[in-house]
Scaffold this active site. Structure first.
Site, PDB file in Angstrom:
ATOM      1  CB  ALA A   7      -0.919  -0.007   1.215  1.00  0.00           C
ATOM      2  NE  ARG A  13      -2.971   5.754 -13.876  1.00  0.00           N
ATOM      3  CZ  ARG A  13      -3.425   4.566 -14.269  1.00  0.00           C
ATOM      4  NH1 ARG A  13      -4.460   4.476 -15.067  1.00  0.00           N
ATOM      5  NH2 ARG A  13      -2.851   3.463 -13.855  1.00  0.00           N
ATOM      6  CE  LYS A  20      -3.515   3.017  -6.050  1.00  0.00           C
ATOM      7  NZ  LYS A  20      -3.078   2.581  -7.392  1.00  0.00           N
ATOM      8  N   GLY A  78       9.640  -0.466  -6.414  1.00  0.00           N
ATOM      9  CA  GLY A  78       8.994  -1.591  -7.090  1.00  0.00           C
ATOM     10  C   GLY A  78       8.351  -2.569  -6.121  1.00  0.00           C
ATOM     11  N   GLY A 137       1.109  -7.489 -16.185  1.00  0.00           N
ATOM     12  CA  GLY A 137       2.127  -8.529 -16.347  1.00  0.00           C
ATOM     13  C   GLY A 137       1.499  -9.764 -16.983  1.00  0.00           C
ATOM     14  NE  ARG A 330     -29.827  16.435  14.978  1.00  0.00           N
ATOM     15  CZ  ARG A 330     -29.665  17.499  15.758  1.00  0.00           C
ATOM     16  NH1 ARG A 330     -30.632  18.405  15.854  1.00  0.00           N
ATOM     17  NH2 ARG A 330     -28.553  17.683  16.432  1.00  0.00           N
ATOM     18  CE1 TYR A 363     -34.384  19.369  17.467  1.00  0.00           C
ATOM     19  CE2 TYR A 363     -34.708  21.027  19.171  1.00  0.00           C
ATOM     20  CZ  TYR A 363     -33.973  19.987  18.625  1.00  0.00           C
ATOM     21  OH  TYR A 363     -32.812  19.577  19.235  1.00  0.00           O
ATOM     22  CG  ASN A 374     -51.912  15.046  18.456  1.00  0.00           C
ATOM     23  OD1 ASN A 374     -51.164  15.863  17.910  1.00  0.00           O
ATOM     24  ND2 ASN A 374     -52.872  14.406  17.818  1.00  0.00           N
ATOM     25  CB  SER A 402     -50.777  24.199  16.294  1.00  0.00           C
ATOM     26  OG  SER A 402     -51.414  23.030  15.850  1.00  0.00           O
TER      27      SER A 402
HETATM   28  C1  UD1 Z   1       2.035  -5.101 -10.918  1.00  0.00           C
HETATM   29  C2  UD1 Z   1       2.694  -6.352 -11.435  1.00  0.00           C
HETATM   30  C3  UD1 Z   1       1.977  -6.811 -12.705  1.00  0.00           C
HETATM   31  C4  UD1 Z   1       0.518  -7.032 -12.411  1.00  0.00           C
HETATM   32  C5  UD1 Z   1      -0.085  -5.767 -11.830  1.00  0.00           C
HETATM   33  C6  UD1 Z   1      -1.493  -6.012 -11.410  1.00  0.00           C
HETATM   34  C7  UD1 Z   1       5.017  -6.127 -10.806  1.00  0.00           C
HETATM   35  C8  UD1 Z   1       6.388  -5.784 -11.246  1.00  0.00           C
HETATM   36  N1  UD1 Z   1       4.069  -6.048 -11.715  1.00  0.00           N
HETATM   37  O1  UD1 Z   1       2.135  -4.080 -11.902  1.00  0.00           O
HETATM   38  O2  UD1 Z   1       2.564  -8.023 -13.171  1.00  0.00           O
HETATM   39  O3  UD1 Z   1      -0.155  -7.406 -13.616  1.00  0.00           O
HETATM   40  O4  UD1 Z   1       0.663  -5.370 -10.679  1.00  0.00           O
HETATM   41  O5  UD1 Z   1      -2.079  -4.786 -11.068  1.00  0.00           O
HETATM   42  O6  UD1 Z   1       4.817  -6.513  -9.664  1.00  0.00           O
HETATM   43  N2  UD1 Z   1       3.573  -0.770  -4.771  1.00  0.00           N
HETATM   44  C9  UD1 Z   1       4.283  -0.507  -3.642  1.00  0.00           C
HETATM   45  N3  UD1 Z   1       5.573  -0.118  -3.742  1.00  0.00           N
HETATM   46  C10 UD1 Z   1       6.199   0.003  -4.931  1.00  0.00           C
HETATM   47  C11 UD1 Z   1       5.466  -0.279  -6.113  1.00  0.00           C
HETATM   48  C12 UD1 Z   1       4.149  -0.675  -5.997  1.00  0.00           C
HETATM   49  O7  UD1 Z   1       3.754  -0.595  -2.523  1.00  0.00           O
HETATM   50  O8  UD1 Z   1       7.376   0.343  -4.937  1.00  0.00           O
HETATM   51  C13 UD1 Z   1       2.178  -1.183  -4.652  1.00  0.00           C
HETATM   52  C14 UD1 Z   1       1.236  -0.174  -5.262  1.00  0.00           C
HETATM   53  O9  UD1 Z   1       0.783   0.736  -4.281  1.00  0.00           O
HETATM   54  C15 UD1 Z   1       0.112  -1.053  -5.750  1.00  0.00           C
HETATM   55  C16 UD1 Z   1       0.783  -2.377  -6.053  1.00  0.00           C
HETATM   56  O10 UD1 Z   1       2.011  -2.357  -5.368  1.00  0.00           O
HETATM   57  O11 UD1 Z   1      -0.838  -1.295  -4.729  1.00  0.00           O
HETATM   58  C17 UD1 Z   1       0.985  -2.604  -7.549  1.00  0.00           C
HETATM   59  O12 UD1 Z   1       1.728  -1.532  -8.082  1.00  0.00           O
HETATM   60  P1  UD1 Z   1       1.410  -0.952  -9.502  1.00  0.00           P
HETATM   61  O13 UD1 Z   1       2.453   0.022  -9.847  1.00  0.00           O
HETATM   62  O14 UD1 Z   1       0.002  -0.565  -9.586  1.00  0.00           O
HETATM   63  O15 UD1 Z   1       1.503  -2.269 -10.395  1.00  0.00           O
HETATM   64  P2  UD1 Z   1       2.535  -2.568 -11.520  1.00  0.00           P
HETATM   65  O16 UD1 Z   1       3.915  -2.553 -10.949  1.00  0.00           O
HETATM   66  O17 UD1 Z   1       2.228  -1.715 -12.656  1.00  0.00           O
END
Ligand code: UD1
Ligand code: CA
Length: 454
Positions: A7, A13, A20, A78, A137, A330, A363, A374, A402
């Site tokens: 998370a 976006r 989010k 990542g 992916g 309420r 009220y 009443n 009333s």
């Molecule tokens: C990832 C998968 C992809 C899959 C897709 C499904 C990888 C490399 N790819 O894509 O194969 O189809 O999810 O939605 O895993 N997050 C972190 N830290 C980070 C990066 C991401 O907590 O450094 C969390 C994001 O908040 C999100 C989730 O991981 O909840 C997925 O990240 P997101 O960037 O949406 O997915 P992709 O990497 O595009």
């Protein structure tokens, strides 16, 4: 089993200051949906990876009854890097399930199937076939066996044609997971440490990689934008509506119902269009809810009829009562059996006993009202002197004329009558007529003024 929930992503976006995973779906943050689902699997360890908007995520965790571990991922390099942050929290002797804080609607059944498929020592991925797999992916199989996952940006033409996608949700043997995550490289199109690269590592280590499928594609749908959030909200509401219909609830239009919490219905309940239910709401047998009512944390007794456009919050409505149209109940309102509350009547923190009525424009606040009372149109309990609140007591069988004002603290005795327009500042004795208005006089020979000619 361990559960890790990713998370940390910022969700650019969403175009919002709110992280989010805290955006609500059916009135509940996305992350809370995922935590609730995880909890129904009774994990031994649960760890949330947070980053962007970390303080708000930690506050959400702190508000929960259970203790949930949290690990900061900063910077976000990542999904593989994200899971690595959880490693110190995990028990190596049981598998680890990886979930996403922005994928709110995965069913417990699908996750159980995935965990069962993984067993103690295999890697299992929740996959689905998508008509438009763009951006996701792809699951690469050889002779039917999963051999690796390739990300959209790294995929060649042939790989991009694959429609089986990685939901991101997987189960891995934890000791192996530690080794694999330690060996991840970021030499890919995005320069990220991909969790998905552990699949090829597992295959290289002779660990078999299996898959499970949810019963519907929306179970693995993630939220990246308000458009996707709105789509999932509709799917979720549609599922709730279908469940209610299957239970025998009449929904005049299942597409125009919003349940943001738990709605418990008895037999022969009918709900007209445009109603919103929040928190825990219980509708007993035979309740009918009129169009466009909002009902929050309330209990509605058997056979009660809530007419259109009512707002009811933290209130109890007795059996066979008639409420509205346009009534507001309420917090702290408790109505006994067969109470009638009509249009433009507001009740707050008051108990009203059986068979009493306030049918128009009133009220009633901080009051204790007896049976068969009443309350006439335009009656107001003056419960607040600008600094403190006081109670009004109206005993059984009283009749409030009333346009009366009852200046609390004050008591109207049993069977008392207040004349219309009374401003009651002292108790009204039982059984008597009390009137505070000036006596009516008529002036004989009085003539209207006439316009003076200039
Ligand atoms: C990832 C998968 C992809 C899959 C897709 C499904 C990888 C490399 N790819 O894509 O194969 O189809 O999810 O939605 O895993 N997050 C972190 N830290 C980070 C990066 C991401 O907590 O450094 C969390 C994001 O908040 C999100 C989730 O991981 O909840 C997925 O990240 P997101 O960037 O949406 O997915 P992709 O990497 O595009
Ligand atoms: Ca990404």
């Amino acid at each position: 089993m361990n559960v890790v929930i990713l998370a940390a992503g910022m969700g650019k976006r969403m175009q919002s200051a709110l992280p989010k995973v805290l955006h609500p779906l059916a009135g509940k943050p996305l992350l809370s949906h995922v935590i609730d689902t995880a909890q129904s699997l009774s994990p031994s360890r649960l760890c949330v990876i947070y980053g962007h908007g970390g303080a708000a995520v930690l506050e959400l965790l702190a508000r929960r009854p259970e203790t949930i571990a949290a690990a900061l991922q900063e910077p976000q390099l990542g999904t593989g890097h994200a899971v690595r942050q959880a490693l110190p929290e995990l028990d190596e002797n049981v598998p680890t399930l990886i979930l996403y804080g922005d994928v709110p609607l995965t069913s417990v059944a699908a996750l159980r199937a995935l965990v069962a498929a993984a067993g103690p020592d295999q890697l299992a991925i929740l996959t689905v076939e998508q008509d438009d797999p763009f951006g996701l992916g792809r699951i690469v199989r050889e002779n039917g066996k999963i051999v690796r996952i390739v990300e959209q940006k790294d995929a060649n033409e042939a790989e991009r044609a694959i429609r089986e996608i990685n939901s991101g949700i997987m189960v891995a043997p934890t000791a192996r997971l530690k080794q694999w995550l330690g060996a991840l490289q970021n030499n890919n199109a995005q320069g990220e440490f991909y969790l998905t690269d552990i699949v090829a590592m597992a295959v290289a280590d002779g660990v078999s990689v299996v898959s499970a499928q949810p019963s519907a594609v929306w179970e693995v749908a993630g939220v990246n934008s308000k458009v996707q959030l709105a789509e999932l909200e509709r799917i979720h509401q549609g599922n709730i509506a279908r469940r209610l219909l299957e239970q025998g609830v009449t929904l005049l239009d299942p597409a125009r119902l919003d349940v943001r919490g738990e709605l418990i219905c008895g037999r022969d309940v009918s709900i007209d269009v445009g109603c919103i239910f929040e928190g825990k709401v219980e509708l007993a047998d035979g309740v009918s809810i009129g169009a466009h009512s909002v009902i929050v944390n309330a209990r509605i007794g058997a056979g009660a009829n809530i007419k259109p456009f009512c707002h009811i919050e933290q209130a109890v409505v007795g059996a066979a009562s008639i409420i509205g149209p346009y009534a507001r109940l309420r917090p702290g309102t408790e109505l006994a059996e067969d109470v009638h509350i009509g249009n433009f009547v507001e009740i707050k923190n008051s108990q009203i006993a059986a068979h009493s009525k306030a049918n128009h424009l009133a009220y009633v606040g901080d009051a204790t009202v007896g049976s068969r009372v009443n309350i006439g149109a335009g009656t107001i309990t003056c419960n607040y002197d600008g600094a403190n609140k006081f109670r009004t007591v109206i005993e059984d069988d009283a009749f409030i004329g009333s346009d009366s004002q009852l200046i609390a603290p004050v008591t109207v005795g049993k069977g008392a009558t207040l004349g219309a327009g009374t401003t009651l500042s002292k108790d009204a004795p039982a059984g008597q007529l009390t009137i505070s208005r000036a006596r009516q006089v008529s002036i004989e020979g009085w003539t209207r003024p006439v316009k003076v000619k200039k």
